[in-house]
Design a protein around this motif. Structure first.
Motif, PDB file in Angstrom:
ATOM      1  N   ILE A   1       0.841  -1.215   0.000  1.00  0.00           N
ATOM      2  CA  ILE A   1       0.000   0.000   0.000  1.00  0.00           C
ATOM      3  C   ILE A   1       0.871   1.258   0.000  1.00  0.00           C
ATOM      4  O   ILE A   1       0.653   2.204  -0.758  1.00  0.00           O
TER       5      ILE A   1
ATOM      6  N   ILE B   1      -6.510   0.380  -3.423  1.00  0.00           N
ATOM      7  CA  ILE B   1      -6.384   1.419  -2.378  1.00  0.00           C
ATOM      8  C   ILE B   1      -7.654   1.445  -1.522  1.00  0.00           C
ATOM      9  O   ILE B   1      -7.606   1.492  -0.291  1.00  0.00           O
TER      10      ILE B   1
ATOM     11  N   CYS C   1      -6.545  -0.123   2.316  1.00  0.00           N
ATOM     12  CA  CYS C   1      -6.058   0.917   3.242  1.00  0.00           C
ATOM     13  C   CYS C   1      -6.886   0.788   4.525  1.00  0.00           C
ATOM     14  O   CYS C   1      -8.087   1.106   4.519  1.00  0.00           O
TER      15      CYS C   1
ATOM     16  N   GLU D   1      -2.922   5.303   6.660  1.00  0.00           N
ATOM     17  CA  GLU D   1      -3.074   4.833   5.261  1.00  0.00           C
ATOM     18  C   GLU D   1      -4.273   5.495   4.600  1.00  0.00           C
ATOM     19  O   GLU D   1      -4.188   5.958   3.456  1.00  0.00           O
TER      20      GLU D   1
END
Length: 948
Positions: free
Chosen positions: A434, A457, A461, A466
């Motif tokens: 990530i 993503i 995340c 993140e």
């Protein structure tokens, strides 16, 4: 009836020569004119003219000529003229030729003698040959090797004639003496070939008496020795041990042709691990030493065959095979990777992946035009390595992520799909992937890669840092809002007023796209399909890549951005304690979504936003304004669960395929099994012992037992004539890749002898008759087996038709019995195969031939109909079983097969259940060639009804 032909010359039919002109030129004294005239005469004869008036002219004016070219042409002329009458008797004027041939065989010039001896090899008339035999035998002892080698060939061809063994009773004795004294390599080879074909036992004795010297013999002779060994061992497997030693000795020959043949012979004769290893080493050595790409491809084919039958031996040579990647040819690289990927084990995986990584890095620096395609192959190879052995994923995933911004979109897509799979299967790598993805996101230049990266993503995340970093990255790549200024819109509106016609045409430009399940959907020309040239923008930090792609009109990507931001905000609510921060992120996201909708409805872009993307963005806005726990669960958990299910389905399919491959046939009950421990080992070398063990093992596991399915055999017998015809005929058809063998049984049902019985065949489609079957005499109520070979050059349904012609003693004219047509089934050439969805869609777009068959069946269940079609046309269903589960009244599936000629056959089945319970829809077939599309269409039309 066509005659056999020993000579072929291209003939331009534009200006046919006239016989009188040829005659005049032959009667003159000009040698070059004679040469031209002889050439014209030969060409006319080869094209069906008879020219009987030329014979005496040639005897008078050409026979005495001393010119070598004229003499050579004279022999070619004699080779092709008719030497017998209608009843098969030699024409009386041929006696004139005999004297000339005898003089030539005693001519002081070596060339004249040599070419005359070569001419005798093609002569079948015993009456002409008989008086020449003493002269031929004298030439066996001539001082010049050119004459000796042709004299040996002449003796061989005379001995092989129907009465040859009476004409030359002691030919094998003479040739054996010649062989023992001969020094010239070519003459020696011809002598050994003569013994091999006419007196095999003498040849084997000679070979076994001179075993120690075989490695010193010339390349030509060694090739014949290998041919002899193959023939002897085929008929008498018990003797192969002593011959394998000879082959092992020949593996050190300096000739590449000999060592290639040795390796092939070893593999066909022995299963001993040391013999297979020697053959595989030889192939690897040839793979690296030969520069010709065709040779490399042939050697890779041999290694591929070894891999399927002797995988254990090949595993040790995996690094040697990988060295073939140094070739710049894509076909060689592809074949090498295909072989290597099936030889990977936990012991060698690290070495293989290390080498593949080096190759990937090399593709960045090289200037080769095919680097992009090669890189894509390497990425796919590394992907499959990482799926089989997850522990290597950590060493390659970060290197491959450098290629997310690759200008070759296909390889960038492969990378992002690989990353998506690894991040799910290797949870330990999630954080580092990530972080790296967010760092390099701005470099991604293709919309499809961006879409997949955004999904990763949105799904993976998880922590506060993140999620915040992801939202910031997406905002940065979208740039400042709004996406356009008021002045820009004003200009765009003015422009559209000036050219309203052009704008309306652009907006209505819609075309069908192929969806993932193979069905069609209408799609705006602006949006990108799997195979239209993808929009690539330069990714930079200054102007974001997402912004650039949105401004090209890609609103599908806009919808993906909206979904990703919505997921991130929903996750932020879970991990961010501060309500203020969450509300701030929500409002910023809503602002971005509104801006995208404004852009889609403005006149700045030539195409407005499509309805799908509009609805999706509006849904995201509603969701952000009013979230419930049920919705949150769907968005944050269900998507991931679907992906996990897709991966597990894929893995299950692969393991099932491997299991199916691994199933081996077992021996029948009551079969004899030898226990090699109880065998006498006296006088056996290690290799012989290994070979015996392997043979016993094969016998025990049923590998030697070919399960001849008798019922299936009977299905292939075709009746060619009726039971009431005077001649009954039936054919057994065997199809083996490029060859069709017709084994025709002909039975004389009459009380008379049938003379000159001939099976005349003709073909339609891409079929060629190899040789014409000869004439036979068939006694009353007797039968005859006639074999006919037919070559196939493409995959389509061909037809063989013909008749049987014969004469009887009391009827003057010939009788003809017309045969039933034999239809060669396309199913014999097609076998199920596998390809990726992307490759299927790309081929579907490229292939120009489509055949559309309407569904017409009595079957009422969609899945039952799909299985019926798969079974009828011998194809593989690419659509996952999980995608076909459930009852919804319609079904779309992709089927794929490959022909033995390497052609692809694609089929898409789209069916729907009507209110009355019947199925309707279409089956579309696409291929590169018309033959496959039409033949498969005919087959489906014939078989689809079902129920019978």
């Amino acid at each position: 009836m066509e005659k056999s032909c020993t000579l072929l010359i291209h003939f331009d039919k534009g200006t046919p020569a006239i016989a009188n002109e040829i005659k005049e030129a032959l009667e003159g004294n000009d040698v070059s004119a004679k040469v031209d005239a002889m050439k014209k005469a030969i060409m006319l004869l080869l094209n069906g003219e008879t020219l009987p008036q030329l014979f005496i002219t040639i005897v008078r004016y050409v026979l005495p000529s001393e010119d070598h070219t004229v003499q050579k042409l004279l022999l070619l002329y004699l080779e092709i003229i008719e030497k017998t009458d209608a009843k098969g008797r030699v024409l009386p004027e041929m006696i004139l030729i005999c004297q000339n041939l005898r003089n030539n065989l005693q001519h002081p010039n070596e060339y004249i003698r040599g070419v005359t001896l070569r001419f005798l090899c093609r002569l079948n008339e015993t009456e002409i040959i008989e008086p020449l035999i003493p002269s031929v035998l004298q030439n066996l002892e001539h001082r010049h090797p050119f004459i000796r080698r042709n004299a040996i060939l002449a003796v061989m061809s005379i001995y092989k004639l129907p009465q040859g063994d009476q004409l030359l009773v002691d030919a094998p004795d003479m040739i054996e003496k010649v062989l023992s004294t001969e020094q010239d390599p070519s003459a020696k080879r011809n002598a050994f070939l003569m013994l091999f074909t006419c007196a095999q036992e003498r040849a084997t004795n000679y070979l076994l008496n001179h075993v120690d010297r075989v490695s010193e013999w010339g390349e030509l002779l060694q090739m014949v020795v290998l041919e002899l060994i193959r023939k002897v061992c085929r008929t008498n497997r018990g003797e192969k041990a002593k011959y394998i030693k000879i082959i092992i000795a020949l593996l050190n020959s300096p000739s590449t042709a000999v060592i290639y043949e040795c390796a092939g012979t070893l593999v066909s004769l022995s299963s001993a691990p040391s013999a297979i290893k020697a053959a595989a080493n030889t192939y690897c050595q040839l793979l690296l030493s030969q520069s010709d790409n065709n040779v490399k491809l042939i050697v890779l084919d041999r290694l591929n065959e070894l891999k399927s039958s002797h995988r254990d031996v090949m595993v040790d040579l995996i690094m040697d095979v990988l060295r073939a990647l140094s070739s710049p040819n894509l076909d060689i690289q592809r074949k090498t990777l295909d072989i290597v990927l099936e030889l990977i084990t936990p012991r060698n995986i690290n070495e293989v992946v290390l080498l593949l990584k080096k190759e990937v890095v090399k593709t960045q620096t090289g200037e080769l035009e095919k680097n992009g395609e090669y890189r894509q192959m390497l990425i796919q190879a590394i992907h499959s390595c990482a799926i089989k052995f997850p522990e290597v994923a950590s060493t390659v995933v970060h290197l491959l992520m450098d290629f997310l911004g690759d200008s070759n979109v296909a390889s960038a897509i492969d990378v992002v799909v690989f990353v998506r799979e690894i991040i799910e299967t290797n949870p330990k790598l999630r954080v580092s992937i990530i972080t790296r993805l967010l760092d390099t996101f701005y470099q991604i230049r293709a919309a499809r890669v961006c879409s997949c990266a955004l999904w990763i993503i949105g799904e993976y995340c998880l922590s506060l840092s993140e999620v915040e970093s992801a939202i910031a990255t997406i905002k940065q790549c979208l740039g400042d809002l709004p996406f356009y200024s008021a002045s820009e819109e004003g200009e765009a509106t003015d422009a559209s007023k000036k050219t309203p016609q052009a704008s309306s045409i652009t907006i209505s430009s819609r075309r069908p796209a192929v969806l993932a399940d193979g069905t069609y959907a209408t799609q705006s020309a602006a949006s990108e399909t799997a195979f239209s040239p993808p929009t690539i923008v330069q990714g930079s930090l200054a102007s974001g890549n997402l912004r650039s792609l949105l401004l090209t009109g890609d609103f599908f990507l806009g919808a993906v951005v909206a979904c990703t931001l919505t997921k991130l905000v929903l996750r932020l609510e879970e991990v961010q304690p501060s309500k203020v921060e969450v509300n701030k992120a929500t409002t910023q996201t809503l602002l971005i979504l509104v801006s995208m909708l404004q852009l889609g409805q403005s006149h700045v872009l030539p195409h407005p936003i499509d309805n799908d993307s509009y609805d999706r963005i509006v849904l995201c806005m509603r969701l952000l304004c009013n979230t419930s726990d049920e919705i949150r669960k769907i968005w944050l958990q269900s998507c991931r669960q679907s992906f996990v299910k897709m991966l597990s389905d894929k893995q299950l399919r692969e393991t099932e395929e491997l299991k199916a491959k691994a199933q081996v046939s077992h021996a029948q009950p009551d079969d004899l099994i030898d226990f090699y421990h109880l065998k006498s080992r006296k006088g056996m070398s290690q290799l012989e012992l290994e070979d015996e063990v392997q043979d016993d093992l094969k016998r025990a596991t049923g590998e030697f037992v070919k399960d001849a399915d008798d019922a299936n055999k009977l299905n292939r017998i075709l009746q060619l004539t009726g039971f009431s015809d005077p001649v009954y005929a039936e054919a057994y058809v065997t199809v083996h890749h490029y060859d069709i063998v017709l084994d025709v049984t002909v039975i004389n049902r009459t009380k008379e002898t049938l003379q000159n019985l001939c099976l005349e065949l003709a073909t339609m489609g891409d079929l060629k008759l190899v040789e014409r079957p000869q004439n036979y005499t068939l006694a009353s109520e007797s039968s005859k087996q006639i074999k006919a070979n037919i070559k196939v050059s493409s995959t389509e349904t061909g037809v063989i038709f013909g008749n049987i012609v014969y004469e009887t003693s009391n009827v003057l004219e010939r009788t003809v019995v017309v045969l039933n047509d034999i239809h060669i089934d396309i199913m014999d050439y097609i076998s199920p195969a596998v390809c990726s969805d992307t490759a299927f869609r790309t081929m579907w777009a490229e292939f120009e031939w489509e055949n559309k068959v309407a569904v017409n069946t009595v079957i009422q269940d969609e899945k039952e109909f799909l299985n019926h079609i798969i079974k009828s046309i011998n194809m593989k269903c690419l659509t996952a079983p999980s995608a076909l589960d459930g009852e919804c009244g319609f079904l779309a599936a992709n089927l794929y097969a490959k022909s033995v000629f390497g052609e692809d056959a694609l089929v898409n089945l789209s069916i729907e259940k009507q209110a009355d319970g019947k199925l309707s829809g279409y089956i579309r077939i696409r291929s590169k060639t018309q033959g496959i599309a039409l033949s498969l269409g005919d087959k489906i039309t014939l078989k689809q009804k079902g129920g019978s």
